[in-house]
Structure formats: structure tokens, C-alpha cells
Scaffold this motif. Structure first.
Motif, PDB file in Angstrom:
ATOM      1  N   ILE A  13     -10.026  21.447  -3.145  1.00 42.80           N
ATOM      2  CA  ILE A  13      -8.585  21.643  -3.003  1.00 42.80           C
ATOM      3  C   ILE A  13      -8.326  22.882  -2.166  1.00 42.80           C
ATOM      4  CG2 ILE A  13      -6.427  22.074  -4.224  1.00 42.80           C
ATOM      5  CD1 ILE A  13      -7.566  20.703  -6.635  1.00 42.80           C
ATOM      6  N   GLN A  14      -7.432  22.763  -1.191  1.00 43.69           N
ATOM      7  CA  GLN A  14      -7.061  23.896  -0.364  1.00 43.69           C
ATOM      8  C   GLN A  14      -6.675  25.090  -1.227  1.00 43.69           C
ATOM      9  OE1 GLN A  14      -6.677  24.931   2.799  1.00 43.69           O
ATOM     10  NE2 GLN A  14      -7.565  23.155   3.799  1.00 43.69           N
ATOM     11  N   TYR A  23       0.012  24.213  -7.126  1.00 46.08           N
ATOM     12  CA  TYR A  23       1.047  23.298  -6.643  1.00 46.08           C
ATOM     13  C   TYR A  23       0.448  21.918  -6.363  1.00 46.08           C
ATOM     14  CZ  TYR A  23       3.834  27.550  -5.626  1.00 46.08           C
ATOM     15  OH  TYR A  23       4.516  28.734  -5.691  1.00 46.08           O
ATOM     16  N   SER A  24      -0.734  21.894  -5.747  1.00 48.40           N
ATOM     17  CA  SER A  24      -1.372  20.624  -5.386  1.00 48.40           C
ATOM     18  C   SER A  24      -1.648  19.773  -6.617  1.00 48.40           C
ATOM     19  CB  SER A  24      -2.681  20.883  -4.640  1.00 48.40           C
ATOM     20  OG  SER A  24      -2.451  21.510  -3.392  1.00 48.40           O
ATOM     21  N   THR A  27       1.756  18.468  -8.366  1.00 47.11           N
ATOM     22  CA  THR A  27       2.424  17.335  -7.721  1.00 47.11           C
ATOM     23  C   THR A  27       1.668  16.029  -7.926  1.00 47.11           C
ATOM     24  OG1 THR A  27       3.733  16.842  -5.734  1.00 47.11           O
ATOM     25  CG2 THR A  27       1.401  17.313  -5.388  1.00 47.11           C
ATOM     26  N   ARG A  28       0.408  16.121  -8.393  1.00 50.47           N
ATOM     27  CA  ARG A  28      -0.417  14.934  -8.574  1.00 50.47           C
ATOM     28  C   ARG A  28      -0.590  14.517 -10.032  1.00 50.47           C
ATOM     29  NH1 ARG A  28      -2.124  17.313  -3.812  1.00 50.47           N
ATOM     30  NH2 ARG A  28      -2.940  15.871  -2.227  1.00 50.47           N
ATOM     31  N   LEU A 241       4.646  18.406  -1.384  1.00 54.03           N
ATOM     32  CA  LEU A 241       3.302  18.839  -1.043  1.00 54.03           C
ATOM     33  C   LEU A 241       3.345  20.296  -0.587  1.00 54.03           C
ATOM     34  CD1 LEU A 241       1.860  15.852   1.058  1.00 54.03           C
ATOM     35  CD2 LEU A 241       1.779  16.207  -1.415  1.00 54.03           C
ATOM     36  N   ASP A 245      -1.716  21.126   2.398  1.00 59.93           N
ATOM     37  CA  ASP A 245      -2.142  20.173   1.382  1.00 59.93           C
ATOM     38  C   ASP A 245      -3.251  19.258   1.900  1.00 59.93           C
ATOM     39  OD1 ASP A 245      -1.350  19.002  -1.391  1.00 59.93           O
ATOM     40  OD2 ASP A 245      -1.666  17.266  -0.092  1.00 59.93           O
ATOM     41  N   ASN A 246      -4.157  18.884   0.973  1.00 59.58           N
ATOM     42  CA  ASN A 246      -5.296  18.036   1.315  1.00 59.58           C
ATOM     43  C   ASN A 246      -4.894  16.753   2.009  1.00 59.58           C
ATOM     44  OD1 ASN A 246      -6.068  19.861  -0.863  1.00 59.58           O
ATOM     45  ND2 ASN A 246      -7.997  18.765  -0.891  1.00 59.58           N
TER      46      ASN A 246
END
Length: 339
Positions: A13-14, A23-24, A27-28, A241, A245-246
Motif C-alpha cells: 500500500i502506498q 485512508y486507502s 475506503t476499501r 481515493l 492510491d494503488n
């Protein structure tokens, strides 16, 4: 899905900015809380370091063990581009040996390590010493660095010491399969863009018999794992995102997510701006601003395309504010992008 499984699925993950991984995952995942990722970093199940494209990512510690050696060429290339001129004639193997000695059994920040190396080579550029050590040595950045709302100088620890197991080498096939599980169907160029690895045509050809192969509208071959199928129609709710984001960085062909005109706005040089997905495609940008003195936080949405359901966008932005800044007064504003 658990946080650990999500990190595994995404491979890495970034993590160039400390809150972006949180955050990433928010949101998932349903019900994600910041402490879940922080706990995984503290118990060393998840580590942060230079991995894909030579940039900061978080991955499972078990994945870092083979990912980091696999992307070494990318890190070497990046170091040469940034510091090749000022480090001309340096013996990088010797630098790695001396940096390893300094880190043996302890954690040092990049500036501390650079200054210690400068005592050995006082005529060398100090910044180049620190960044070169990061490129030639497999290091991770222990918490609290990189955890929620924590910044500061980047600490270095030898990866084998922090993880407690040695690193090992493997070919690109393993990474290709993991990438396709998360982001397929995808082309060879897509994989190369995401991973930072080059000349991967032969690796895909070797895997071709065990992969499903499609072609896009331009005749480009897209590969996928054989047991994964493309659904006819599934809901794609509004999603925020974060920057870098990835998903945006997973493809060379970003028209899968946005128009070329939008790409020029979202992807500016090395910067990938935070975006809003509506029905799986980019419809706008978003920014978070916090006024600590006033005790307020605002998400501003800038439309890049008409929003078919503004209320859904407002509700998702409001949910994000509850996650990111729960102790502030919240406001959501929707405007048009003004350039």
C-alpha cells in the motif's frame, strides 16, 4: 476482509504520506479503524519501506522478505538518477557494509545515519549518503514513524533484524500472480508501471499457459488469473481515493479510470491527486482542510464531470470526515474544478 488480508491482497500500500495507507484501507474496508493498522505495524506483521517503484509502501513482513530483493534494480536505478552525479566513483558495496555496521542492533534516522557515514567520508554529500544507504540496504522504517498523524525524520532498521527472518530472492512470476489477483485483467505495461520492473514480456510469456487472456478495444492483451472472471454488472459505490492510491497507479493505461483530460489534471508529474470515484470512474478531486483553531474540518469536492448523485458524494465525504477528524465540526463543499 481483515486488515491483514487487505494488505496482502493489495501486495503493498502506498505510504509516502503517513495517513495515506489508513485512508486507502478505510475506503476499501467496512468498519476500518486506525488502530487496526497501527497494531499490525507495532507487532511487526506489517512493515514500511521502499518497495514498488522504489517508493514508500507498506506490506506484510512476510511479503517484504521477497519483494525487496526483487525490486532492488528499481531502487538502484532511482538512486543513480537522483545522486549518480554527486556519487560518481563511490564504492556502493563498501557503503552498504559500513551502513550495515552502523545499523547493527539499533535504529537510526536517515539524518543520523548520513552524518555517521559522513564521518567516514567527510568529503561526500551528506544527503546523497543517507539516500544511497536506503537504496543499497534492505531497511524498514519502524513505528511510530508512518503511523496515524505521526511524521518526523524517517528511522532505519535492518529489515532482517526487525522482521526476525532473512530476506530471499524469487523470480517475477510470484509478483505477477499477486498483481493480477488484485488488479487484473492487465497488460504487461500495466504491471511494469505498477511494479517498477522492466522488460517483463518474457516473464508473462512463460506464464501465458496458466493465465486467462483478453484483448481490449485497441487489441492490447490483458492477462488475468484463470479462476477470476469479469462480472457483468456489480454496484460501484462512491469512493474517495487518497493521493497516490494503488488503483490509479496500477495501470499504464489510466483511461480505465478517467479520461485523458482528467488524467492531465489528476496526474501532475510525480504527483497523483486524491480523486472521487463514481460508478468506478473518476468524477472529481477532493481535499481535506482542518482549521485546528476553529475546531473545524472541511472536505471540498471539485467536479471534473457531472455527479449523477451529489447526495451520495456528500454522504461519503461526511463518513470520511467522521473517520479522519472525529473531534471537529464538519463541512462538505461541492464545487466545479477551476484549474
Amino acid at each position: 476482509m481483515s486488515v491483514q488480508d487487505a494488505v496482502s491482497l493489495l501486495v503493498a500500500i502506498q505510504a509516502q504520506e503517513n495517513n495515506v495507507p489508513y485512508y486507502s484501507l478505510w475506503t476499501r474496508l467496512a468498519g476500518f479503524q486506525q488502530q487496526e493498522l497501527t497494531d499490525l505495524m507495532n507487532d511487526r506483521s506489517v512493515v514500511r519501506g521502499s518497495i514498488l517503484r522504489g517508493t514508500q509502501h507498506m506490506s506484510l513482513a512476510e511479503d517484504y522478505r521477497w519483494l525487496r530483493p526483487l525490486v532492488q534494480e528499481c531502487l538502484t536505478r532511482g538512486r543513480q538518477a537522483a545522486f549518480g552525479r554527486v556519487s560518481k566513483g563511490w564504492d556502493l558495496d563498501e557503503l552498504a557494509i559500513e551502513a550495515r555496521k552502523l545499523l547493527d542492533g539499533q535504529v537510526l534516522t536517515r539524518p543520523q545515519l548520513a552524518r555517521a557515514l559522513a564521518e567516514l567520508w567527510p568529503d561526500r554529500d551528506v544527503q546523497a549518503l543517507g539516500w544511497s544507504a536506503q537504496a543499497v540496504l534492505s531497511v524498514v522504517h519502524p513505528p511510530p514513524s508512518g503511523t496515524w498523524n505521526v511524521g518526523g525524520a524517517t528511522p532505519f532498521a535492518l529489515a532482517e533484524e526487525w522482521i526476525g527472518k532473512p530476506l530471499y530472492e524469487t523470480g517475477p512470476a510470484r509478483l505477477i500472480r499477486r498483481y493480477l489477483a488484485a488488479f487484473g485483467p492487465a497488460s504487461v505495461k500495466d504491471f511494469q508501471m505498477w511494479s517498477g520492473l522492466r522488460r517483463m514480456d518474457a516473464a508473462f510469456e512463460e506464464l501465458r499457459p496458466e493465465l486467462r487472456v483478453y484483448k481490449d478495444d485497441n487489441g492490447v492483451e490483458l492477462f488475468d488469473l484463470p479462476d477470476l472472471t469479469i462480472p457483468d454488472d456489480v454496484p460501484a459505490p462512491v469512493r474517495l481515493l487518497p493521493g497516490f492510491d494503488n488503483l490509479v497507479l496500477a495501470y499504464a493505461d489510466r483511461t480505465r479510470l478517467m479520461t485523458d483530460e482528467q488524467r492531465r489534471i489528476v496526474c501532475v508529474g510525480a504527483v497523483i491527486k486524491p480523486t472521487i470515484l463514481v460508478d468506478g470512474r473518476v468524477h472529481g478531486l477532493w481535499t481535506l482542510e482542518r482549521d485546528r483553531k476553529a475546531g473545524s474540518a472541511t472536505v471540498t469536492v471539485e467536479r471534473l464531470a457531472p455527479l449523477p448523485d451529489e447526495q451520495a458524494v456528500e454522504e461519503e465525504a461526511a463518513r470520511f470526515l467522521e473517520f479522519a477528524v472525529p473531534d471537529a465540526d464538519h463541512d462538505v463543499r461541492i464545487t466545479s474544478w477551476s484549474g
